[in-house]
Design a protein around this motif. Structure first.
Motif, short mmCIF file in Angstrom:
data_model
loop_
_atom_site.label_atom_id
_atom_site.label_comp_id
_atom_site.label_asym_id
_atom_site.label_seq_id
_atom_site.Cartn_x
_atom_site.Cartn_y
_atom_site.Cartn_z
N VAL A 1 41.38 -27.81 69.00
CA VAL A 1 40.53 -28.49 68.01
C VAL A 1 40.73 -27.83 66.65
CG1 VAL A 1 38.14 -28.95 67.32
CG2 VAL A 1 38.83 -29.21 69.70
N GLN A 2 40.87 -28.66 65.62
CA GLN A 2 41.00 -28.17 64.26
C GLN A 2 39.98 -28.89 63.38
OE1 GLN A 2 45.08 -29.03 63.27
NE2 GLN A 2 45.82 -27.19 64.28
N VAL A 3 39.37 -28.12 62.48
CA VAL A 3 38.40 -28.67 61.53
C VAL A 3 38.83 -28.22 60.14
CG1 VAL A 3 35.98 -28.73 60.82
CG2 VAL A 3 36.56 -28.53 63.26
N TRP A 4 38.85 -29.16 59.22
CA TRP A 4 39.22 -28.88 57.84
C TRP A 4 38.04 -29.25 56.95
CZ3 TRP A 4 44.32 -27.21 57.41
CH2 TRP A 4 45.14 -27.45 58.51
N THR A 5 37.73 -28.41 55.97
CA THR A 5 36.66 -28.72 55.02
C THR A 5 37.17 -28.56 53.59
OG1 THR A 5 35.75 -26.47 54.88
CG2 THR A 5 34.88 -27.90 56.63
N LEU A 6 36.61 -29.36 52.69
CA LEU A 6 36.98 -29.30 51.28
C LEU A 6 35.79 -29.77 50.46
CD1 LEU A 6 39.17 -29.01 49.00
CD2 LEU A 6 39.62 -31.45 49.35
N ARG A 7 35.33 -28.92 49.54
CA ARG A 7 34.24 -29.34 48.64
C ARG A 7 34.72 -30.50 47.79
NH1 ARG A 7 33.59 -28.66 43.43
NH2 ARG A 7 34.97 -26.87 43.28
N GLN B 1 37.30 -33.00 58.17
CA GLN B 1 38.19 -33.73 59.07
C GLN B 1 38.32 -32.94 60.36
OE1 GLN B 1 42.41 -34.16 58.06
NE2 GLN B 1 42.36 -36.22 58.92
N ILE B 2 38.20 -33.65 61.47
CA ILE B 2 38.31 -33.05 62.80
C ILE B 2 39.55 -33.64 63.46
CG2 ILE B 2 37.17 -32.73 65.02
CD1 ILE B 2 34.57 -33.59 63.24
N VAL B 3 40.39 -32.79 64.01
CA VAL B 3 41.65 -33.21 64.60
C VAL B 3 41.75 -32.67 66.02
CG1 VAL B 3 44.16 -33.14 64.31
CG2 VAL B 3 42.69 -33.19 62.31
N ASN B 4 42.43 -33.42 66.88
CA ASN B 4 42.69 -33.03 68.27
C ASN B 4 41.44 -33.07 69.14
OD1 ASN B 4 45.43 -32.63 67.68
ND2 ASN B 4 45.10 -30.49 67.17
N LEU C 1 35.77 -39.83 66.03
CA LEU C 1 35.92 -39.16 64.73
C LEU C 1 37.28 -38.48 64.56
CD1 LEU C 1 32.41 -37.56 64.15
CD2 LEU C 1 33.28 -39.76 63.36
N ASP C 2 38.11 -38.49 65.60
CA ASP C 2 39.41 -37.82 65.53
C ASP C 2 40.21 -38.34 64.32
OD1 ASP C 2 41.49 -36.08 66.51
OD2 ASP C 2 42.55 -37.88 67.19
N LYS C 3 40.62 -37.41 63.50
CA LYS C 3 41.46 -37.64 62.31
C LYS C 3 40.76 -38.34 61.16
CE LYS C 3 45.68 -37.48 64.95
NZ LYS C 3 46.82 -38.22 65.46
N LYS C 4 39.51 -38.74 61.32
CA LYS C 4 38.78 -39.37 60.21
C LYS C 4 38.27 -38.28 59.27
CE LYS C 4 37.54 -43.59 62.45
NZ LYS C 4 36.63 -44.27 63.29
#
Length: 142
Positions: free
Chosen positions: A40-46, A58-61, A66-69
């Motif tokens: 599982v990968q989670v990306w955040t950006l202000r 964004q949540i991936v894998n 919600l995957d890739k959204k």
């Protein structure tokens, strides 16, 4: 000649207003990446000014809708000094992510348990803030 100049000027004004509508929102300089169990990968950006307290997540894998959204979240302080990323799911407020001191819990809608995630320097270095924003804007059709 006068008509040509007027037409050229009018074209310029139309193009300028079209570009003004596509102004990109302010974002943080860097993406933060978190890695969890089973890839599982989670990306955040202000996104927006800091005082707006909003972030893209964004949540991936994950085997989830919600995957890739890329989801726009409100960022709020939570108990114990944690930071909470909240969004709306089916008309209700939903805490998607809670982090403190570089690790936290991911709460996916429809899942019975949370997923532990921790900050990943390598994932963060892979992230490109401008590309992340472009992906979000394209997803939203803006």
């Amino acid at each position: 000649m006068f008509r040509f100049i007027v037409a050229l000027f009018a074209s310029f004004m139309i193009m300028q207003s079209a570009f003004a509508d596509t102004a990109r929102p302010e974002i943080a300089k860097y993406v933060k990446g978190y890695q969890g169990q089973e890839g599982v990968q989670v990306w955040t950006l202000r996104i927006g000014p800091k005082e707006a307290n909003e972030s893209l997540v964004q949540i991936v894998n994950v085997d989830n809708a919600l995957d890739k959204k890329i989801i726009r979240c409100k960022v709020e302080p939570a108990s114990g000094g944690a930071t909470s990323y909240k969004t709306e799911v089916e008309g209700k407020s939903w805490e998607l992510l809670r982090v403190k001191d570089g690790s936290g819990e991911l709460y996916l809608p429809g899942e019975s348990s949370s997923t532990w995630v921790a900050y990943s320097q390598s994932l963060s270095q892979e992230g490109n803030a401008e590309h992340f924003l472009t992906d979000y804007l394209e997803q939203e059709g803006k």
